[in-house]
Each structure stands twice: as structure tokens, then as C-alpha cells.
Design an enzyme around this catalytic site. Sequence first.
Site, PDB file in Angstrom:
ATOM      1  N   GLN A  87      -2.525 -12.299   8.133  1.00 32.43           N
ATOM      2  CA  GLN A  87      -2.728 -12.045   6.697  1.00 32.43           C
ATOM      3  C   GLN A  87      -2.013 -13.118   5.862  1.00 32.43           C
ATOM      4  O   GLN A  87      -2.580 -13.663   4.916  1.00 32.43           O
ATOM      5  CB  GLN A  87      -2.204 -10.655   6.336  1.00 32.43           C
ATOM      6  CG  GLN A  87      -2.150 -10.379   4.842  1.00 32.43           C
ATOM      7  CD  GLN A  87      -1.839  -8.924   4.519  1.00 32.43           C
ATOM      8  OE1 GLN A  87      -2.719  -8.098   4.503  1.00 32.43           O
ATOM      9  NE2 GLN A  87      -0.588  -8.615   4.253  1.00 32.43           N
ATOM     10  N   VAL A  97      11.046  -7.240   9.421  1.00 34.68           N
ATOM     11  CA  VAL A  97      12.234  -6.385   9.532  1.00 34.68           C
ATOM     12  C   VAL A  97      11.979  -5.402  10.678  1.00 34.68           C
ATOM     13  O   VAL A  97      10.888  -4.835  10.799  1.00 34.68           O
ATOM     14  CB  VAL A  97      12.504  -5.634   8.211  1.00 34.68           C
ATOM     15  CG1 VAL A  97      13.703  -4.713   8.342  1.00 34.68           C
ATOM     16  CG2 VAL A  97      12.727  -6.633   7.085  1.00 34.68           C
ATOM     17  N   HIS A 152       8.986   1.054   3.369  1.00 37.93           N
ATOM     18  CA  HIS A 152      10.078   1.077   4.344  1.00 37.93           C
ATOM     19  C   HIS A 152      10.941  -0.155   4.105  1.00 37.93           C
ATOM     20  O   HIS A 152      10.660  -0.948   3.182  1.00 37.93           O
ATOM     21  CB  HIS A 152       9.541   1.132   5.774  1.00 37.93           C
ATOM     22  CG  HIS A 152       8.487   0.103   6.059  1.00 37.93           C
ATOM     23  ND1 HIS A 152       8.756  -1.246   6.093  1.00 37.93           N
ATOM     24  CD2 HIS A 152       7.149   0.221   6.295  1.00 37.93           C
ATOM     25  CE1 HIS A 152       7.664  -1.922   6.358  1.00 37.93           C
ATOM     26  NE2 HIS A 152       6.649  -1.056   6.471  1.00 37.93           N
ATOM     27  N   GLU A 153      11.932  -0.331   4.939  1.00 40.47           N
ATOM     28  CA  GLU A 153      12.902  -1.415   4.741  1.00 40.47           C
ATOM     29  C   GLU A 153      12.217  -2.791   4.704  1.00 40.47           C
ATOM     30  O   GLU A 153      12.693  -3.697   4.014  1.00 40.47           O
ATOM     31  CB  GLU A 153      13.954  -1.329   5.855  1.00 40.47           C
ATOM     32  CG  GLU A 153      15.206  -2.111   5.633  1.00 40.47           C
ATOM     33  CD  GLU A 153      15.844  -1.948   4.240  1.00 40.47           C
ATOM     34  OE1 GLU A 153      16.240  -2.980   3.672  1.00 40.47           O
ATOM     35  OE2 GLU A 153      15.930  -0.815   3.722  1.00 40.47           O
ATOM     36  N   GLY A 154      11.102  -2.931   5.416  1.00 40.70           N
ATOM     37  CA  GLY A 154      10.376  -4.205   5.382  1.00 40.70           C
ATOM     38  C   GLY A 154       9.927  -4.526   3.957  1.00 40.70           C
ATOM     39  O   GLY A 154      10.150  -5.640   3.448  1.00 40.70           O
ATOM     40  N   HIS A 155       9.287  -3.545   3.308  1.00 40.90           N
ATOM     41  CA  HIS A 155       8.855  -3.761   1.914  1.00 40.90           C
ATOM     42  C   HIS A 155      10.063  -4.020   1.010  1.00 40.90           C
ATOM     43  O   HIS A 155      10.036  -4.881   0.136  1.00 40.90           O
ATOM     44  CB  HIS A 155       8.157  -2.509   1.363  1.00 40.90           C
ATOM     45  CG  HIS A 155       6.913  -2.115   2.079  1.00 40.90           C
ATOM     46  ND1 HIS A 155       6.829  -0.961   2.833  1.00 40.90           N
ATOM     47  CD2 HIS A 155       5.697  -2.710   2.156  1.00 40.90           C
ATOM     48  CE1 HIS A 155       5.604  -0.861   3.333  1.00 40.90           C
ATOM     49  NE2 HIS A 155       4.899  -1.904   2.944  1.00 40.90           N
ATOM     50  N   MET A 206       0.853  -1.195   0.000  1.00 41.59           N
ATOM     51  CA  MET A 206       0.000   0.000   0.000  1.00 41.59           C
ATOM     52  C   MET A 206       0.888   1.244   0.000  1.00 41.59           C
ATOM     53  O   MET A 206       0.455   2.328   0.390  1.00 41.59           O
ATOM     54  CB  MET A 206      -0.937  -0.013   1.209  1.00 41.59           C
ATOM     55  CG  MET A 206      -1.860  -1.242   1.189  1.00 41.59           C
ATOM     56  SD  MET A 206      -3.394  -1.014   2.081  1.00 41.59           S
ATOM     57  CE  MET A 206      -2.788  -0.692   3.707  1.00 41.59           C
ATOM     58  N   SER A 251       4.342   1.132   8.095  1.00 40.11           N
ATOM     59  CA  SER A 251       4.062   2.478   7.574  1.00 40.11           C
ATOM     60  C   SER A 251       3.380   3.326   8.648  1.00 40.11           C
ATOM     61  O   SER A 251       3.504   4.542   8.658  1.00 40.11           O
ATOM     62  CB  SER A 251       3.170   2.386   6.341  1.00 40.11           C
ATOM     63  OG  SER A 251       3.761   1.506   5.408  1.00 40.11           O
ATOM     64  N   ARG A 252       2.651   2.677   9.548  1.00 39.31           N
ATOM     65  CA  ARG A 252       1.914   3.419  10.582  1.00 39.31           C
ATOM     66  C   ARG A 252       2.822   3.953  11.687  1.00 39.31           C
ATOM     67  O   ARG A 252       2.389   4.802  12.473  1.00 39.31           O
ATOM     68  CB  ARG A 252       0.802   2.554  11.180  1.00 39.31           C
ATOM     69  CG  ARG A 252      -0.325   2.288  10.194  1.00 39.31           C
ATOM     70  CD  ARG A 252      -1.546   1.670  10.847  1.00 39.31           C
ATOM     71  NE  ARG A 252      -2.682   1.663   9.956  1.00 39.31           N
ATOM     72  CZ  ARG A 252      -3.074   0.622   9.211  1.00 39.31           C
ATOM     73  NH1 ARG A 252      -2.427  -0.514   9.274  1.00 39.31           N
ATOM     74  NH2 ARG A 252      -4.127   0.721   8.409  1.00 39.31           N
TER      75      ARG A 252
HETATM   76  O1  PAF Z   1      -0.147  -5.837   3.681  1.00 44.29           O
HETATM   77  C1  PAF Z   1      -0.583  -4.911   2.961  1.00 44.29           C
HETATM   78  O2  PAF Z   1       0.064  -3.872   2.760  1.00 44.29           O
HETATM   79  C2  PAF Z   1      -1.948  -5.074   2.320  1.00 44.29           C
HETATM   80  O3  PAF Z   1      -2.822  -5.751   3.159  1.00 44.29           O
HETATM   81  C3  PAF Z   1      -1.894  -5.727   0.929  1.00 44.29           C
HETATM   82  C4  PAF Z   1      -1.374  -7.157   1.024  1.00 44.29           C
HETATM   83  C5  PAF Z   1      -1.008  -4.920   0.007  1.00 44.29           C
HETATM   84  C6  PAF Z   1      -3.309  -5.800   0.315  1.00 44.29           C
HETATM   85  O4  PAF Z   1      -3.840  -4.530   0.139  1.00 44.29           O
END
Ligand code: PAF
Length: 285
Positions: free
Chosen positions: A150, A173, A31-34, A27, A183-184
Site C-alpha cells: 500500500q 509497530v 491501536h498503537e500502530g495508528h 479505518m 485491527s484484524r
Molecule cells: O490502511 C488503511 O487503513 C486503509 O487502507 C486506508 C489507507 C485508511 C485507506 O482506506
Amino acid sequence: MEVIETRQQLRTWRGKVYGSVGFVPTMGALHEGHLSLVRRSLSENPWTLVSIFVNPRQFGPNEDYQRYPRTLETDLRLLENLGASAVFTPPVEEIYSPEDEVHISLTRLSRLWCGSYRLGHFDGVALVLTKLFHLIAPSRAYFGEKDFQQVRIVEKMVEELFFPIEIVRCPTVREPDGLAMSSRNTYLSPRGRAQAVALYKVLQYIQTLAPTTHRTAELLQEAQTYIAERFPDVKLEYIAIVDEYSLQPIDHLRQSARPRALIAAYVEGVRLIDNLLLTPPEEES
Ligand code: PAF
């Protein structure tokens, strides 16, 4: 790096690429996790596509959809530097229409834990991922273990809907003090940021007790006391010890080969989550 905004452009891109495609759904507000997910995908696939889409269907009416951090320019720069092949950043109308009929309604796993506080959240996640999986047809999709529930739900969905996609779990991470990247975290004041480390600290505390205290009720009682005494600004939503496959709570650590502690808490009105795999008693040295 190709920046793609429409389903048609995406179809064209997908038609051009051969070999495995790694997909990192996000979304944004990267950050470093992504970035660790993107790096993993780059190391395992000739092509890596990242989606950046703040999915309105997974936010409740009183949640932070409008306020969710949007940092597209920085995100694109980071992804370009890493060497991502393409970014899909569709406007909401490319994904949803007011006339849409299809809604996904998940059952058991999605009603537990976060799902019991964020009604419809996982239905929204499942819907957007179903659409994205169809459009992108990736070989592998990468998810961080920070959102553990998730990941489990996505694994189950992919299995049940016969998506030919390998779901790759990647480790959480953390900041140097242990706070899971999110992100929050950017919503927090310096004081809130200092309190937020409570989530990881209490998970570690449970882990240190686990070799000698096997009854989860006792572990959870200790954990609640730990937070109340040391982190008064942290409002616990839930803390649980579950079997990581079924996500069902367990009474005793020996009941699961992979017991996992899950936590959700509010700090300054910001909802944070974390989790930790506990070493089961059998593995003690
Ligand atoms: O983990 C997230 O950022 C969201 O839930 C995802 C998997 C991108 C779905 O919108």
C-alpha cells in the site's frame, strides 16, 4: 479536538488553519500502530488531522466490510488524549454516491501480491485517498510500513498525480512477541493469536538465513517448511522476496539494494500480512 463529519465542515476547518497539516488516514479500531503515526505527525506539523472511514470500495464481496471492528468512541478518546487537532469521520454518503462515474484503475504494482488475491482492493484504496487528499490538502500523510505494498502504491500515485504531499513511511509497530499490530488481530482466539506470530517468526528466520543463503528460491523453500512444521494452523497465501522499490520478485539477494520479504497468511480465516527488510549480503560484517 474538532470532530468533523461533512465535507463542508472540513473545508471550513481547512480554511482556518495555517502551516503544515499532517494527515493520518485510518479505518478506525485504532491501536498503537495508528497512534505512532499520529505522534509522528504531531511532532512534525502544527496541525494533525486523522480520518476514520471504513472504506467500502477496498473490500471484496466476500471480505469483512460489515464485520470490520468499529470502535469510534474509544478511537476519539485516544486521539483527544494524544492531542490530535481534528478527526474526519464522514458517513459513506459524504464520500461516495451511487451515481459516481470515477473509478481508479491501477496497473502493475497493484496487481502483484495482495492485489492478485484482493482484486480491486488497491483501486479502492487509491480512490478514497485521492478524495481525501483533495479534501484535506495535507502537507504530509503518514502510512505504516506494515501495509508495505500500500505504501509503495501511494508513493507512486502521489508522484504520478502530482499531489504536493510528502508520504511519510513509519515503522511497523509490534506486540511484545513480534506480531505486527493490526485491527484484524482482534478477530483471533487465544489459540489463533498464538499461531499468528508465525508471520513475524518466519520473516526473522529468513533474515537469519540471509547472510549464508542468497538464492531466494532456497530461502522461500526453507520458510515454507518452517511454517508447515511449527505452525500447522497457518495457511500461507504467499511468501515472496522482492525488491522493495519495484515489488518485483528477485532470484538472488544481491539483485536488490533493499530486498524485502513479504508474507500473507490466514489464521482462523483471518487474513494477516507482514514484511521485513532483509539485510543484503553486501552489508555483512
Ligand atoms: O490502511 C488503511 O487503513 C486503509 O487502507 C486506508 C489507507 C485508511 C485507506 O482506506
